[in-house]
Every structure is written in C-alpha cells, then in structure tokens.
Design a protein around this motif. Structure first.
Motif, PDB file in Angstrom:
ATOM      1  N   VAL A   1       0.824  -1.208   0.000  1.00  7.86           N
ATOM      2  CA  VAL A   1       0.000   0.000   0.000  1.00  7.86           C
ATOM      3  C   VAL A   1       0.862   1.263   0.000  1.00  7.86           C
ATOM      4  CG1 VAL A   1      -1.731   1.327   1.294  1.00  7.86           C
ATOM      5  CG2 VAL A   1      -1.967  -1.145   1.077  1.00  7.86           C
ATOM      6  N   ILE A   2       1.924   1.280   0.806  1.00  8.04           N
ATOM      7  CA  ILE A   2       2.786   2.465   0.853  1.00  8.04           C
ATOM      8  C   ILE A   2       3.397   2.710  -0.527  1.00  8.04           C
ATOM      9  CG2 ILE A   2       4.900   3.457   1.828  1.00  8.04           C
ATOM     10  CD1 ILE A   2       4.140   1.949   4.483  1.00  8.04           C
ATOM     11  N   CYS A   3       3.891   1.656  -1.157  1.00  7.91           N
ATOM     12  CA  CYS A   3       4.478   1.797  -2.495  1.00  7.91           C
ATOM     13  C   CYS A   3       3.449   2.317  -3.502  1.00  7.91           C
ATOM     14  CB  CYS A   3       5.064   0.462  -2.972  1.00  7.91           C
ATOM     15  SG  CYS A   3       6.513  -0.069  -2.037  1.00  7.91           S
TER      16      CYS A   3
ATOM     17  N   ARG B   1      12.771  -9.876  11.534  1.00  8.13           N
ATOM     18  CA  ARG B   1      12.743  -9.258  10.210  1.00  8.13           C
ATOM     19  C   ARG B   1      12.624 -10.315   9.120  1.00  8.13           C
ATOM     20  NH1 ARG B   1      16.848  -5.971  10.858  1.00  8.13           N
ATOM     21  NH2 ARG B   1      18.365  -7.268   9.795  1.00  8.13           N
ATOM     22  N   ALA B   2      13.267 -11.476   9.342  1.00  9.47           N
ATOM     23  CA  ALA B   2      13.202 -12.560   8.352  1.00  9.47           C
ATOM     24  C   ALA B   2      11.766 -13.071   8.206  1.00  9.47           C
ATOM     25  CB  ALA B   2      14.134 -13.698   8.763  1.00  9.47           C
ATOM     26  N   PHE B   3      11.026 -13.121   9.318  1.00 13.21           N
ATOM     27  CA  PHE B   3       9.649 -13.599   9.266  1.00 13.21           C
ATOM     28  C   PHE B   3       8.682 -12.523   8.804  1.00 13.21           C
ATOM     29  CE2 PHE B   3      11.333 -16.875  12.106  1.00 13.21           C
ATOM     30  CZ  PHE B   3      10.839 -18.000  11.462  1.00 13.21           C
ATOM     31  N   LEU B   4       8.808 -11.318   9.333  1.00 15.52           N
ATOM     32  CA  LEU B   4       7.871 -10.244   9.013  1.00 15.52           C
ATOM     33  C   LEU B   4       8.237  -9.497   7.743  1.00 15.52           C
ATOM     34  CD1 LEU B   4       7.354  -8.637  12.527  1.00 15.52           C
ATOM     35  CD2 LEU B   4       5.800 -10.138  11.300  1.00 15.52           C
ATOM     36  N   GLY B   5       9.517  -9.493   7.441  1.00 14.34           N
ATOM     37  CA  GLY B   5       9.975  -8.665   6.320  1.00 14.34           C
ATOM     38  C   GLY B   5      10.005  -7.218   6.771  1.00 14.34           C
ATOM     39  N   SER B   6      10.938  -6.475   6.272  1.00 17.61           N
ATOM     40  CA  SER B   6      11.053  -5.082   6.663  1.00 17.61           C
ATOM     41  C   SER B   6      10.239  -4.230   5.695  1.00 17.61           C
ATOM     42  CB  SER B   6      12.525  -4.666   6.624  1.00 17.61           C
ATOM     43  OG  SER B   6      12.637  -3.274   6.659  1.00 17.61           O
ATOM     44  N   VAL B   7       9.265  -3.515   6.234  1.00 19.30           N
ATOM     45  CA  VAL B   7       8.424  -2.651   5.408  1.00 19.30           C
ATOM     46  C   VAL B   7       9.294  -1.561   4.782  1.00 19.30           C
ATOM     47  CG1 VAL B   7       6.485  -1.023   5.411  1.00 19.30           C
ATOM     48  CG2 VAL B   7       6.357  -3.107   6.769  1.00 19.30           C
ATOM     49  N   SER B   8      10.162  -0.942   5.595  1.00 21.20           N
ATOM     50  CA  SER B   8      10.987   0.151   5.075  1.00 21.20           C
ATOM     51  C   SER B   8      11.947  -0.346   3.996  1.00 21.20           C
ATOM     52  CB  SER B   8      11.746   0.853   6.209  1.00 21.20           C
ATOM     53  OG  SER B   8      12.508  -0.063   6.948  1.00 21.20           O
TER      54      SER B   8
ATOM     55  N   HIS C   1      11.505  -2.960   1.991  1.00 19.97           N
ATOM     56  CA  HIS C   1      10.691  -3.257   0.810  1.00 19.97           C
ATOM     57  C   HIS C   1      10.385  -1.970   0.035  1.00 19.97           C
ATOM     58  CE1 HIS C   1       7.692  -5.344  -1.674  1.00 19.97           C
ATOM     59  NE2 HIS C   1       6.978  -4.245  -1.545  1.00 19.97           N
ATOM     60  N   CYS C   2       9.969  -0.942   0.765  1.00 21.07           N
ATOM     61  CA  CYS C   2       9.619   0.327   0.114  1.00 21.07           C
ATOM     62  C   CYS C   2      10.846   0.966  -0.518  1.00 21.07           C
ATOM     63  CB  CYS C   2       8.973   1.274   1.122  1.00 21.07           C
ATOM     64  SG  CYS C   2       7.350   0.698   1.670  1.00 21.07           S
ATOM     65  N   ALA C   3      11.972   0.933   0.189  1.00 22.93           N
ATOM     66  CA  ALA C   3      13.203   1.524  -0.353  1.00 22.93           C
ATOM     67  C   ALA C   3      13.593   0.858  -1.671  1.00 22.93           C
ATOM     68  CB  ALA C   3      14.334   1.400   0.664  1.00 22.93           C
TER      69      ALA C   3
ATOM     70  N   PRO D   1      13.044   9.267  -3.583  1.00 20.28           N
ATOM     71  CA  PRO D   1      13.948   9.051  -2.454  1.00 20.28           C
ATOM     72  C   PRO D   1      13.172   8.585  -1.217  1.00 20.28           C
ATOM     73  CG  PRO D   1      14.379  11.174  -3.488  1.00 20.28           C
ATOM     74  CD  PRO D   1      13.116  10.636  -4.099  1.00 20.28           C
ATOM     75  N   VAL D   2      13.800   7.716  -0.429  1.00 18.85           N
ATOM     76  CA  VAL D   2      13.193   7.194   0.798  1.00 18.85           C
ATOM     77  C   VAL D   2      14.091   7.571   1.963  1.00 18.85           C
ATOM     78  CG1 VAL D   2      12.433   5.128   2.038  1.00 18.85           C
ATOM     79  CG2 VAL D   2      12.167   5.249  -0.446  1.00 18.85           C
ATOM     80  N   LEU D   3      13.505   8.208   2.971  1.00 17.76           N
ATOM     81  CA  LEU D   3      14.239   8.593   4.162  1.00 17.76           C
ATOM     82  C   LEU D   3      13.774   7.699   5.301  1.00 17.76           C
ATOM     83  CD1 LEU D   3      16.141  10.552   5.661  1.00 17.76           C
ATOM     84  CD2 LEU D   3      14.188  12.090   5.899  1.00 17.76           C
TER      85      LEU D   3
END
Length: 163
Positions: free
Chosen positions: A107-109, A132-139, A141-143, A149-151
């Motif tokens: 959704v963020i993307c 992080r391996a199980f949930l995945g990193s949202v930041s 993924h978006c980056a 640019p992603v901050l």
C-alpha cells in the motif's frame, strides 16, 4: 528574476509505533517547510482484515457484529494515530491524511506512486534479524520498490544511564 517555487509532496507513513512518530518529528524539524506550496501527507495503513469463515474453529457461528466491532476498533486506532500525528504538524500549512487497507509494504508503495510523492519518510522499527526474516522489513521493501527518495529515520537507542 524570481525562481518559481516548486511544490513538494512529502509522504510520511505513520503507525502505532513510537518509531513512526519519531520519524515524523524528525521530518518536521529537519526538512524545510518554509515553502507554502509543500504538502505533507500522513498515511496510515490498516492491516488486512483477517477473513473468517462463518464458523470459527470450534464450530460456533462467528457473528457479523464481531467483525463489525473489529472494523470499528481498527478505524479507532487509525483515527487515534492520525490525531496524534496531526498535533505534531500544527505549524504546517498543507497537511493531508489518508487511511488505506492492506499490506503496508504494498500500500505504501502504491500510494507513493498514486499521490506523486517526492520523498517518502518512514520510521525504522529496528527488528532483530529473526523477526525481520519472518515479518519482512516494510521500510526495506519500500526503499527497493518506490521511485522517489526514501528517508528511513531510526530512533536512537537509549545509552546506559538514560531512561
């Protein structure tokens, strides 16, 4: 000749975690908002609704009023997060809020593209390697997936002796 001021659209993803509020505060302190044409967009993503069958695991009927109660609660959480975020933005002229449903990574993307964001600001939850391996990193993924640019703002960890 005066230069034409360009509007920037700054999208900040907010959630219940203090990391996202820290990221918003950091953004307000460190990104210049003197340009009155700038727009700050606060985005809250409600997690996907769990789909239930008509019966729960024990064979009891899972009433629609329970589903409605869960949806109301989810909306209250969203309202509460955005209300808290808006208080931080009291000096910003142009602020928009959005509430969307779904997997925050996707959704963020999608919203970055749909809303034409010039920069995406996110907090880092600082999950450990296993979580992080199980949930995945949202930041992360978006980056990897957005075109602007992603901050990613990390909340400093307290050092020994601090509370």
């Amino acid at each position: 000749m005066a230069e034409e001021e360009e509007e920037r659209r700054i999208l900040v993803a907010v959630d219940e975690g203090e990391e996202s509020m820290y990221a918003l505060s950091w953004c307000l302190k460190n990104l210049s908002f003197q340009n009155s044409k700038d727009t700050l967009i606060l985005l809250y993503v409600k997690p996907p609704r769990v789909t239930y069958s008509a019966f729960d695991g024990t064979g009891y009927f899972f009433a629609s009023d329970i589903t409605a109660t869960m949806e109301r609660y989810s909306q209250q959480v969203a309202d509460c997060v955005l209300e808290k975020a808006m208080k931080l933005c009291k000096n910003i002229e142009n602020v928009e809020t959005r509430v969307e449903n779904g997997d925050p990574r996707d959704v963020i993307c999608q919203m970055v593209q749909k809303l034409g964001a010039d920069v995406l600001v996110m907090g880092s939850h600082g999950y450990g390697l296993i979580k992080r391996a199980f949930l995945g990193s949202v930041s992360n993924h978006c980056a990897q997936n957005v075109k602007c640019p992603v901050l990613i703002v990390k909340k400093p960890k307290p050092t020994a002796g601090e509370t």
